[in-house]
Design a protein around this motif. Structure first.
Motif, short mmCIF file in Angstrom:
data_model
loop_
_atom_site.label_atom_id
_atom_site.label_comp_id
_atom_site.label_asym_id
_atom_site.label_seq_id
_atom_site.Cartn_x
_atom_site.Cartn_y
_atom_site.Cartn_z
N UNK A 126 2.60 61.77 53.84
CA UNK A 126 3.44 60.69 53.28
C UNK A 126 4.59 61.29 52.47
N UNK A 127 4.30 62.33 51.65
CA UNK A 127 5.34 62.92 50.82
C UNK A 127 6.42 63.59 51.68
N UNK A 128 6.02 64.21 52.79
CA UNK A 128 7.00 64.82 53.68
C UNK A 128 7.89 63.73 54.28
N UNK A 129 7.29 62.60 54.66
CA UNK A 129 8.07 61.50 55.23
C UNK A 129 9.02 60.91 54.19
N UNK A 130 8.52 60.73 52.96
CA UNK A 130 9.37 60.21 51.88
C UNK A 130 10.57 61.14 51.67
N UNK A 131 10.28 62.45 51.65
CA UNK A 131 11.36 63.45 51.46
C UNK A 131 12.36 63.41 52.61
N UNK A 132 11.91 62.89 53.76
CA UNK A 132 12.80 62.75 54.91
C UNK A 132 13.21 61.30 55.15
N UNK A 133 13.24 60.54 54.04
CA UNK A 133 13.81 59.18 54.01
C UNK A 133 13.07 58.19 54.90
N UNK A 134 11.74 58.29 54.91
CA UNK A 134 10.97 57.31 55.69
C UNK A 134 9.76 56.84 54.89
N UNK A 135 9.67 55.50 54.72
CA UNK A 135 8.49 54.89 54.09
C UNK A 135 8.01 53.68 54.89
N UNK A 136 8.36 53.65 56.18
CA UNK A 136 7.90 52.55 57.01
C UNK A 136 8.65 51.26 56.81
N UNK A 137 9.77 51.32 56.10
CA UNK A 137 10.53 50.09 55.80
C UNK A 137 11.46 49.74 56.96
N UNK A 144 1.03 56.82 59.05
CA UNK A 144 1.39 56.86 57.63
C UNK A 144 2.30 55.67 57.37
N UNK A 145 2.15 55.04 56.23
CA UNK A 145 2.89 53.81 55.92
C UNK A 145 2.69 52.78 57.04
N UNK A 146 1.47 52.75 57.59
CA UNK A 146 1.09 51.79 58.64
C UNK A 146 1.92 51.95 59.91
N UNK A 147 2.49 53.13 60.12
CA UNK A 147 3.25 53.42 61.34
C UNK A 147 2.62 54.62 62.02
N UNK A 148 2.43 54.53 63.34
CA UNK A 148 1.89 55.67 64.08
C UNK A 148 3.04 56.64 64.36
N UNK A 157 14.34 49.13 59.35
CA UNK A 157 15.61 49.83 59.53
C UNK A 157 15.51 51.34 59.39
N UNK A 158 14.36 51.84 58.89
CA UNK A 158 14.19 53.29 58.75
C UNK A 158 13.69 53.88 60.07
N UNK A 159 14.18 55.06 60.39
CA UNK A 159 13.75 55.75 61.61
C UNK A 159 12.78 56.86 61.26
#
Length: 317
Positions: free
Chosen positions: A248-259, A43-47, A261-263
């Motif tokens: 993707x929405x679960x990851x966004x809610x947990x502060x991750x969008x593949x940017x 998701x967000x191009x990250x495995x 510095x994000x874990x």
């Protein structure tokens, strides 16, 4: 649950190369590709760290069904599906673009529109659209095909100006993309679904352009349930959908969008099982077939055996 396949490392006779994609492990031969659909999820191009049981089987079997169903419209790369997670096909030279086609303002396009953009990949969008509204007509919004990292939006004009695809070949890709999307839309409608957007990849085998990779799977497509779609739009409610957008929405809610510095957040086992269930739900809904779980605890051995048997048969005089 079965023994999910996170990665493979086979050495097949005659193998000339290996490529590990976000989801697939690809084994190269002089004129063949053996593609193993792992249970990895991106998701967000990250495995993401944990594999999803049955996901590879779902993707491979949906793709096999739809590739067979569209073979009369567009020739494709498939030669055989010797195992629920394996497809063997012609080794094509892939075009370095993905043909994304959208019938609705959803996902990435909706996020761009909400940010104020009224043009995506050189295609103009009208004012006054709400998220998940139908577009006036399906639009092609290509992306570059990144070997790693993020795919990038690109316009048709830039593709041609940079010589990424020739004008003649691109005209064929456009024609095939629209024809496939129309067929996918019709098949989805028969199952009470709306094919919202999807992507296709193409390659050349000699001089022939073939459809490659997977089509109309939850990794490459977004579906809405048709029942209640209009009522939800009128009320401004989220659409009920079958895709991996919920991941993707679960990851966004947990502060991750593949940017940078994000874990990646720790994914709880309950959510892993929910993802697996949602993939199976999509399989059954979109194909109309009952999903039969491959419950083998020897997935790697079974896959290796199936591929070796195919190669042996191929090399027999």
């Amino acid at each position: 649950m079965n023994q999910a396949i996170k990665e493979t490392a086979f050495q097949f006779p005659g193998q000339t190369g290996f490529y590990k994609g976000k989801v697939r492990d690809v084994y190269h031969f002089p004129e063949l590709l053996v593609v193993i659909a792992s249970d990895r999820i991106s998701a967000f191009d990250v495995v993401l760290p944990k594999p999803i049981p049955y996901k590879g089987q779902v993707l491979n079997q949906i793709a096999a069904k739809f590739l067979a169903a569209t073979a009369d419209i567009v020739p494709n790369w498939v030669l055989d599906v010797p195992h629920p997670q394996v497809t063997i096909g012609k080794k094509c030279e892939p075009f370095k673009v993905e043909m994304v086609i959208r019938g609705y303002l959803a996902g990435h396009a909706a996020r761009e529109y909400k940010a104020g953009k009224r043009s995506i990949c050189g295609v103009s969008l009208p004012e006054g659209l709400k998220e998940n509204d139908p577009l006036p007509f399906p639009i092609i919004t290509p992306t570059t095909k990144a070997s790693e990292g993020h795919d990038e939006d690109i316009s048709k004009e830039d593709i041609l100006a940079k010589g990424i695809v020739s004008a003649d070949d691109y005209a064929v890709l456009e024609q095939y993309t629209h024809a496939l999307f129309q067929k996918g839309t019709e098949m989805a409608k028969q199952k009470g679904l709306i094919l919202v957007d999807t992507k296709y990849e193409f390659g050349k085998f000699g001089e022939e352009i073939l459809l490659i990779d997977e089509i109309h799977t939850p990794d490459s497509s977004r579906y809405f349930y048709a029942d209640g779609y209009e009522a939800r739009q009128e009320k401004g409610e989220p659409q009920k959908q079958l895709s991996k957008e919920f991941v993707r929405q679960w990851l966004i809610a947990n502060d991750f969008q593949g940017k940078e510095g994000q874990r990646i957040p720790e994914i709880p086992q309950e959510f892993v099982e929910e993802i697996s269930d949602r993939y199976i739900e999509l399989f059954e809904k979109i194909t109309g077939d009952r999903f039969t779980k491959n419950t083998s605890n020897h997935l790697s051995e079974d896959i290796e055996k199936a591929v070796n048997e195919y190669l042996t048969k191929l090399n027999q005089p």
